[in-house]
Write an enzyme that holds these catalytic residues in place. Structure first.
Site, short mmCIF file in Angstrom:
data_model
loop_
_atom_site.label_atom_id
_atom_site.label_comp_id
_atom_site.label_asym_id
_atom_site.label_seq_id
_atom_site.Cartn_x
_atom_site.Cartn_y
_atom_site.Cartn_z
N ASP A 57 -0.39 9.08 -3.87
CA ASP A 57 -0.12 8.11 -4.38
C ASP A 57 -0.07 7.26 -5.89
OD1 ASP A 57 0.33 4.97 -4.24
OD2 ASP A 57 -1.87 4.08 -3.73
N ASP A 95 -8.70 6.55 3.37
CA ASP A 95 -7.76 6.14 2.57
C ASP A 95 -8.78 5.92 0.85
OD1 ASP A 95 -6.01 3.80 0.38
OD2 ASP A 95 -4.43 4.83 2.73
N CYS A 107 -5.36 3.98 -7.21
CA CYS A 107 -5.09 1.99 -7.44
C CYS A 107 -6.30 1.26 -7.15
CB CYS A 107 -3.87 1.44 -5.87
SG CYS A 107 -2.11 2.29 -5.88
N LYS A 166 -2.06 11.68 1.37
CA LYS A 166 -1.84 10.55 0.71
C LYS A 166 -1.71 10.25 -0.40
CE LYS A 166 -2.29 5.37 1.66
NZ LYS A 166 -2.17 4.48 1.97
N ARG A 216 6.38 6.72 2.39
CA ARG A 216 6.87 5.46 2.09
C ARG A 216 7.73 4.87 1.10
NH1 ARG A 216 1.19 2.79 1.80
NH2 ARG A 216 2.73 0.80 0.59
N ASP A 274 3.20 -2.34 -0.24
CA ASP A 274 2.57 -2.21 1.00
C ASP A 274 2.44 -3.92 1.98
OD1 ASP A 274 1.19 -1.01 -0.52
OD2 ASP A 274 -0.38 -1.59 -0.72
C1 GLA Z 1 -2.03 1.45 -2.34
C2 GLA Z 1 -1.17 1.79 -1.16
C3 GLA Z 1 -1.71 1.55 0.50
C4 GLA Z 1 -3.18 2.00 -0.69
C5 GLA Z 1 -4.10 1.64 -1.89
C6 GLA Z 1 -5.09 2.23 -1.95
O1 GLA Z 1 -1.67 -0.34 -2.91
O2 GLA Z 1 -0.16 1.98 -0.96
O3 GLA Z 1 -1.35 1.68 0.98
O4 GLA Z 1 -3.83 3.62 -0.11
O5 GLA Z 1 -3.15 1.92 -3.28
O6 GLA Z 1 -5.71 1.39 -3.43
#
Ligand code: GLA
Length: 722
Positions: A475, A399, A447, A473, A538, A542
């Protein structure tokens, strides 16, 4: 039972009296910012806005207070008549519900509690969202029959912020408030102990309820403060400890269910636990570990391999490339000292991948931004060593926080020093039939404030291919700033950045699972995810390892989404929160109870959800391995029909979710969303649904007679009807 009945009657008969003893504060004055004098009683807060104390400020128009402070002030008159309820002559309880993320609470100007830390603190910011906030104020601090001020300083470390889960309540503390009954479970040794800062005297009694037979078990009684609790890993037993304080007769009660393992031990002979269908694009590398459990050494053969496909017979990994599209039946043959097993699966060479939901591991819920190549490798090794790879957990996804501070001079992305050789990591994973996943953002920043792909999409897709990446992934995060800049707020403007990356990913000569991470409710990504050929998206913010989060995400938020999921394109309710987690350097056990964990896994399988393990696999205990490696349960998630479950019966706090399966059978989850043990009548539910046939308990892997069944608090019965 007697205790509960009497409490219920008490609540019914004394509601008015109780009301008088408790002050509910549904509204507070609020202001964004942070000033020390805001804690003082004398302050003109008339111009502050009014906020509801039971919902985060984001739901009430405060949308831009990320990584910032806000203060709540509540003025409350406390009648001296409340003192009559002060059986303990001890303290006033201020119950805020919960706070997102850290808080410091003042009563008449004096600090009465603090949870989490704030950026100005010596140790830096550490949020504690979701944990209860119950603070005590000494009766000497209270202005009886006069005005009192409760002031709460809140720091929001990201996402939602503010006081929630309330409304805020104030009442005199009781024995139950002031007593901690703690169950401890370590290596199959369980105990319960009672403690209180007020050193109460009284007796502790223990009673068990066997949730399979319904038998009541006497666990003994003591005035010494602690008892041993029998913990049988093979049976679900709910233990209830009651502490009765000697002087007041008031009680504190707590229940606990020790870990119990339902998954039967796997046979020593080879058993296939993997998907029945696997999709690969023509010419893309095939990376497929044949998911057989059983004693090693084991040898493998495959009948019906098409031209271009290869087999590593020792490792049990399919490789090579097939250029001719087609639906190839493969007979997998696995052999060890205990026998030979044959299993036919279909290799579908065509334009679709991810014909069943992805399974594997992701670094975020355990390591957060402290992830490193070493930590990733350690979990990957453990997937192999602990046998999880033999159940289909094959993706190993890094991640956020792998990215270098700056791009290379030619604009390509690089890894930071924690990832010295990502390509080597990919090669190692591929040799074992595992796959490499990575993370980025369509924005300039992720993020975690690392580099995103904005303006470098093509280069990044090419780099991923060069490194052997099999999963991306992607984001939203930093893209929110681009979005804010543009006047166009149509759905197309959400789609655009995802479409862009899709184009470049698909140009690569390998299959890269495309996972959208997009949580804006207005975007409704499930309606267009398939249009950017995303393999999953998603559907929520979270996840956290607390019941409120799992329950809200899994039940409420997924219920309407079943029409959008299909082979190749899945709803993703976020990663699993079982095992040892921490979102950072220090890990701890999940805060979910054992039954909440059974519910989490059962529900995610019914939902045809991505099954990405969020914990450190190297530290995974026997219970968690058994929880994640039940082949009949996983077969629901991986069912080739790919139909997501939906709720079909809502009977108070019992919900029945169902999904049709490829073999004509039906999978059913009977969930108890209440915090109490519930008796359910399976016969009634089955007849209501018009279902009959052989009933199988999937966790126990045995056929059962339909009848009445006890379900643990927040627990589940996962069934298949054939
Ligand atoms: C977001 C995503 C998480 C993770 C963080 C990483 O919050 O929803 O799943 O990937 O970013 O910074």
């Amino acid at each position: 039972m007697k205790l509960k009945t009497s409490l219920f009657v008490f609540a019914l008969c004394c509601a008015a009296a109780l009301h008088a003893q408790e002050i509910v504060i549904p509204q507070a004055r609020y202001k964004t910012g942070d000033k020390p004098e805001w804690k003082n009683n004398v302050l003109d807060d008339e111009s502050w806005i009014s906020l509801d104390t039971s919902r985060e400020w984001d739901f009430q128009g405060i949308v831009d207070n990320e990584f910032g402070y806000g203060w709540y002030r509540m003025r409350v008159t406390i009648p001296s008549s409340m003192k009559k309820a002060d059986v303990l002559k001890k303290a006033l309880l201020v119950d805020l519900g919960s706070v997102d993320d850290s808080d410091e609470t003042y009563f008449n100007g004096k600090r009465i509690g603090k949870t989490g830390t704030m950026p100005g603190d010596p140790e830096g910011y550490k949020g504690r969202s979701g944990t209860p906030r119950r603070y005590l104020a000494s009766p000497f601090l209270v202005h009886w029959d006069g005005e009192n001020v409760i002031a709460v300083r809140v720091f929001n470390g990201g996402g939602r912020g503010g006081i929630f889960g309330g409304p805020v309540r104030v009442r005199m503390a009781t024995v139950a408030d002031m007593t901690e009954i703690a169950f401890k479970e370590e290596d199959r040794h369980c105990s319960v102990s009672v403690s209180s800062p007020f050193k109460f005297k009284g007796s502790l009694t223990l009673r068990g309820l066997d949730l399979e037979s319904g038998a009541v078990i006497d666990g003994g009684s003591t005035t010494e403060g602690s008892l041993q609790v029998p913990c049988d890993p093979g049976r679900p037993v709910q233990w209830t400890a009651t502490f009765t304080e000697a002087k007041s007769g008031q009680e504190a009660v707590k229940s606990f269910i020790p870990k119990y393992i339902l998954t039967p031990e796997a046979p020593k002979s080879p058993r296939y636990n993997g998907p029945l269908v696997f999709g690969v694009r023509p010419g893309s590398p095939i990376i497929l570990r044949l998911a057989f459990s059983g004693q090693r050494p084991m040898t493998f053969a495959v009948e019906g391999l098409p031209d271009g496909a290869t087999l590593d017979a020792r490792e049990g990994v399919l490789g090579g490339r097939v250029t001719l599209p087609g639906d190839y039946p493969l007979t997998l043959v696995a052999k060890n000292a205990f026998g030979t097993t044959r299993q036919t699966i279909r290799l579908r060479v065509g334009d679709k991948i991810a014909l069943t939901p992805p399974m594997g591991w992701n670094s975020w819920n355990c390591w957060g931004l402290s992830v490193s190549q070493e930590k990733v490798l350690s979990s990957a090794r453990a997937l192999l060593e602990k046998g999880l790879a033999d159940y289909g957990y094959h993706y190993v996804n890094i991640d956020d926080a792998w990215e270098a501070e700056e791009r290379n001079a030619d604009g390509t992305i690089a890894c930071n020093e924690k990832f010295p050789d990502i390509q080597g990591l990919g090669e190692w994973l591929h040799a074992h039939g595992l796959r490499l996943g990575i993370y980025s953002s369509p924005g300039d920043r992720t993020c975690g404030h690392y580099l995103g792909s904005l303006g470098h999409e093509k280069q990044d897709a090419e780099t991923y291919n060069a490194w052997g990446v099999d999963y991306l992934k992607y984001d939203w995060c930093g893209y929110a700033r681009e979005f804010a800049k543009s006047a166009d707020k149509s759905v197309a403007s959400y789609v655009r950045p995802y479409l862009k990356m899709e184009e470049f990913l698909r140009e690569q000569p390998r299959d890269i699972f495309y996972s959208l991470c997009m949580y804006s409710k207005t975007a409704e990504v499930w309606k267009w995810g398939h249009a950017v050929d995303a393999n999953s998206w998603r559907t929520t913010g979270d996840i956290l390892d607390v019941w409120g989060s799992v329950c809200n995400i899994g039940f409420a938020q997924q219920a309407p989404l079943y029409p959008y999921s299909q082979p190749g394109h899945w709803n993703d309710p976020d990663m699993l929160v079982v095992g040892k987690l921490g979102w950072g350097e220090t890990l701890r056990h999940t805060r979910l109870t054992v039954d909440e964990q059974y519910t989490h896994i059962s529900l995610w399988c019914l939902l045809a959800a991505n099954l990405l393990i969020g914990c450190d696999v190297a530290q995974m205990d026997e219970f968690t391995v058994a929880l994640l490696c039940n082949n009949e349960v996983l077969a629901i998630d991986q069912d080739p029909l790919g139909r997501q479950a939906r709720p079909v019966i809502v009977d108070g706090e019992i919900q029945v979710w169902s999904r049709p399966l490829a073999d004509g059978a039906t999978a059913l989850g009977v969930f108890n969303l209440s915090p109490e043990v519930r008796k359910v009548d399976l016969v009634r539910y089955l007849s209501q649904l018009g279902l009959s046939g052989t009933l199988r308990d999937l966790w126990r892997q045995k056929d059962i007679a339909p009848g009445e069944s006890l379900i643990a608090p927040h627990g589940v019965k996962l069934l298949k009807i054939k």
